[in-house]
Write an enzyme that holds these catalytic residues in place. Structure first.
Site, PDB file in Angstrom:
ATOM      1  N   ALA A 177      -5.236   1.262  21.545  1.00 55.22           N
ATOM      2  CA  ALA A 177      -4.300   0.626  22.476  1.00 55.22           C
ATOM      3  C   ALA A 177      -4.739   0.824  23.923  1.00 55.22           C
ATOM      4  O   ALA A 177      -4.873  -0.151  24.684  1.00 55.22           O
ATOM      5  CB  ALA A 177      -2.893   1.203  22.250  1.00 55.22           C
ATOM      6  N   GLU A 206      -3.397  -3.484   0.467  1.00 53.79           N
ATOM      7  CA  GLU A 206      -2.760  -2.172   0.577  1.00 53.79           C
ATOM      8  C   GLU A 206      -1.292  -2.350   0.231  1.00 53.79           C
ATOM      9  O   GLU A 206      -0.802  -3.475   0.070  1.00 53.79           O
ATOM     10  CB  GLU A 206      -2.927  -1.607   1.988  1.00 53.79           C
ATOM     11  CG  GLU A 206      -4.347  -1.155   2.277  1.00 53.79           C
ATOM     12  CD  GLU A 206      -4.454  -0.336   3.551  1.00 53.79           C
ATOM     13  OE1 GLU A 206      -5.190   0.638   3.526  1.00 53.79           O
ATOM     14  OE2 GLU A 206      -3.808  -0.672   4.554  1.00 53.79           O
ATOM     15  N   HIS A 256       2.768   9.676   4.641  1.00 53.88           N
ATOM     16  CA  HIS A 256       1.786   9.001   3.788  1.00 53.88           C
ATOM     17  C   HIS A 256       1.852   9.640   2.413  1.00 53.88           C
ATOM     18  O   HIS A 256       1.818  10.870   2.294  1.00 53.88           O
ATOM     19  CB  HIS A 256       0.374   9.127   4.366  1.00 53.88           C
ATOM     20  CG  HIS A 256      -0.560   8.138   3.759  1.00 53.88           C
ATOM     21  ND1 HIS A 256      -0.979   8.230   2.454  1.00 53.88           N
ATOM     22  CD2 HIS A 256      -1.131   7.018   4.251  1.00 53.88           C
ATOM     23  CE1 HIS A 256      -1.778   7.202   2.184  1.00 53.88           C
ATOM     24  NE2 HIS A 256      -1.877   6.455   3.257  1.00 53.88           N
ATOM     25  N   ARG A 291       5.114   2.259   1.303  1.00 48.13           N
ATOM     26  CA  ARG A 291       4.839   3.703   1.359  1.00 48.13           C
ATOM     27  C   ARG A 291       6.050   4.586   1.124  1.00 48.13           C
ATOM     28  O   ARG A 291       5.943   5.635   0.485  1.00 48.13           O
ATOM     29  CB  ARG A 291       4.281   4.050   2.732  1.00 48.13           C
ATOM     30  CG  ARG A 291       2.864   3.656   2.801  1.00 48.13           C
ATOM     31  CD  ARG A 291       2.200   4.143   4.011  1.00 48.13           C
ATOM     32  NE  ARG A 291       0.851   3.608   3.928  1.00 48.13           N
ATOM     33  CZ  ARG A 291       0.034   3.502   4.925  1.00 48.13           C
ATOM     34  NH1 ARG A 291       0.382   3.921   6.117  1.00 48.13           N
ATOM     35  NH2 ARG A 291      -1.159   3.004   4.751  1.00 48.13           N
TER      36      ARG A 291
END
Ligand SMILES: Cc1cc2nc3c(=O)[nH]c(=O)nc-3n(C[C@H](O)[C@H](O)[C@H](O)COP(=O)(O)OP(=O)(O)OC[C@H]3O[C@@H](n4cnc5c(N)ncnc54)[C@H](O)[C@@H]3O)c2cc1C
Length: 558
Positions: free
Chosen positions: A28, A127, A248, A297
């Site tokens: 960023a 994913e 995660h 997730r």
């Protein structure tokens, strides 16, 4: 609104001047810096350690964008909204998914080399939560390292861009109108700019990354101490969605005593067909969600945690033995090496995994141009809350968010500069002096904060667990005040400034998480197991109470 609180620190001993000061050198920050330079603005990047020391370098899986045949931004939008569990800002998501493909192409033009097929097309994987193959990757599972390499090389070849490494930014400076006018920082080094100084600027961009280090076990590097959110709170800015911390599901389990940054086993490993199993080899995700191991997730992290509780186990397993040695070596070289360095061979062994703190879906509240609620203060990347992630980030949307909103900030700064709306700012020295000085906790507080947070405000939360965490955090705050009153304050230095930032961010996170009495996205309340749209389909906005310096969370008007 001007800065109400500031970290205890010596007065600045030196001053520098620039047009735009960018804090942080991940995807960023470096994207903002490179883009404002195109408009001829002077820019200074300040970063806490080395240029590549943030989370960006560690990203494995890749970057999501509707680049594949048959895929569309609309489908990417749908998947993102589902993962966000009712709290995404649809306009922000639409911006992300429509501008995303071009932002990836700009990154390629800057020099990032993604993995290609034989025809030269970008290879795409899947994913969790994505219904299509739309994750571009580099070096197999070394996407972040390649992005970081390309951006660092680009900023290093711009002699007009000033880079200050090993410099910890402390607090915001404002002018008499409350507009951001620069910042204070501490440079670790020798020379003219050693110690605490000030950089004056026309605008300030925070790109300081995440706050994973508030927990004992995290995938985030040591620099991810939530400094940007803490600074913004002290500067009077609004922060939001802090309670939505993504854990995660598959972080390599290294034993009960393991602390700090832990190795990640990317979701892409499940995307390519690895299974989650218990100690008996049973696949427990089957029947729990239509996407099984590739469910969002939060669902996978909760399922693993439930299995761990049911079996009294400290971890579950990931089974990728059927990939064979070639696929492991070609597709996941980083993960293979990392597992082997810890004595686990994924070609022949099950990989022990458990959830760990990974991503802050919330952060400093911004609009679609990256503007915070403090004029002249911008935020992008993981430190910001643009509204893209809602209650849970969709995998691989974060690098993309960093790119897209960094480009938007640079475009806004460029437009304001061209229109003559970005004048030089005079720092309001009286306001800086008037800001209350925050006493610093002892350096050992870091480990205690992490322990309190992992015990009471981790994957599983309840009113009782969070009350205990809040009480422990309050005790640490009282100790710092008592040491100050006894004229034995902790020395102002990197460790104590970071501990103060961790303490403030942890306190704000728990205040919000305790207030949200429902389970949604990655916020899981054992005592309120259902999603409650009637009361909680809204954001909690956190600010610092001026008198006490404590964070206060208020539900957004419905
Ligand atoms: C192991 C891992 C794997 C991941 N995999 C993926 C993935 O596959 N896809 C995906 O999209 N996302 C992934 N993520 C998330 C993603 O990497 C991050 O969200 C993203 O890189 C954040 O970029 P950033 O520029 O906001 O911050 P960072 O890259 O974290 O950079 C923050 C910068 O700010 C600096 N800084 C912090 N505080 C201060 C201060 N006080 N003063 C000065 N400088 C400061 C830091 O030193 C650093 O340079 C992963 C994250 C991790 C940890």
């Amino acid at each position: 609104m001007s800065v109400t609180h500031r970290l205890t620190a010596p007065a600045p001993g030196w001053t520098a001047t620039t047009d735009v000061v960018v804090v942080g050198s991940g995807v960023a920050g470096l994207t903002v810096a490179l883009n404002v330079r195109k408009a001829g603005l002077r820019a200074t990047v300040v970063t806490k350690a080395m240029l590549d020391d943030g989370s960006t370098r560690w990203a494995q899986g890749g970057i999501a964008a509707a680049l594949g045949e048959g895929d569309t931004p609309e489908q990417h939008l749908d998947d993102t909204l589902v993962a966000g569990a009712g709290l995404c800002d649809e306009e922000a998501v639409r911006t992300l998914v429509t501008e995303g493909p071009d932002a990836v192409r700009h990154l390629i033009a800057t020099g990032a080399a993604f993995d290609l097929d034989a025809e030269g097309e970008i290879l795409l994987t899947r994913e969790g939560g994505h219904h299509r193959r739309r994750i571009a990757h580099a070096g197999g599972d070394a996407t972040g390292a390649e992005i970081s390499r390309a951006l660092v090389s680009a900023v290093r070849s711009d002699p007009g861009l000033e880079l200050i490494e090993h410099a910890l930014v402390l607090d915001l400076l404002t002018d008499a109108e409350g507009h951001a006018a620069g910042l204070t920082l501490h440079v670790m080094g020798e020379g003219q700019r050693d110690g605490v100084g000030a950089i004056r600027a026309r605008a300030v961009v925070l790109a300081t990354g995440g706050m994973g280090q508030v927990f004992s076990a995290t995938t985030n590097p040591a620099v991810s101490t939530g400094d940007g959110v803490a600074l913004a709170l002290r500067a009077g800015a609004e922060v939001t969605d802090l309670e939505f911390v993504q854990f995660h599901p598959t972080v390599l389990w290294l034993g009960p005593e393991a602390e700090g940054q832990q190795p990640l086993v990317s979701e892409a490993v499940r995307g390519e067909g690895a299974h989650l199993v218990d100690a008996e080899g049973t696949r427990f995700m089957l029947g729990q969600h239509e996407l099984a191991e590739l469910a969002p997730r939060d669902i996978v992290a909760k399922a693993i945690t439930r299995q761990m509780q049911a079996h009294g186990a400290e971890h579950m397993y990931l089974d990728g033995r059927h990939f064979g040695p070639e696929m492991w070596a070609e597709r996941f070289p980083t993960i293979l090496a990392s597992c082997r360095s810890h004595g686990i061979d994924p070609v022949t062994d099950l990989i022990p995994v458990a959830p760990a703190a990974h991503y802050a879906s919330g952060g400093i509240r911004t609009d679609l141009l990256g503007r915070t609620t403090v004029p002249g203060l911008y935020a992008c990347g993981e430190v910001a809350c643009t509204g893209v992630h809602g209650a849970n980030r969709l995998a691989s949307n974060s690098l993309l968010e960093g790119l897209v909103f960094a480009e938007r900030i640079a475009a806004d700064l460029t437009a304001r500069h061209t229109a003559g709306e970005l004048p030089e700012r005079a720092v309001d020295v009286a306001a800086t002096r008037a800001a209350q000085s925050v006493p610093l906790p002892a350096p050992e507080a870091r480990a205690e904060i992490q322990r309190l947070m992992s015990t009471g405000a981790g994957v599983l939360r309840s009113a009782a667990s969070m009350a205990a965490t809040a009480a422990g955090l309050a005790r640490l705050g009282e100790q710092a005040h008592a040491q100050l009153a006894d004229e034995k304050p902790a020395d102002p230095r990197v460790e104590t400034w970071e501990a103060a930032n961790l303490h403030l961010v942890a306190t704000a996170l728990v205040a919000a998480a305790a207030q949200r009495e429902e389970t949604r996205g990655c916020h899981w309340r054992e005592d309120f197991p259902e999603r409650d749209d009637a009361h909680w389909q809204r954001h909690l906005i956190t600010t610092l109470a001026t008198a006490t310096g404590t964070p206060v969370s208020t539900p957004e008007e419905q």
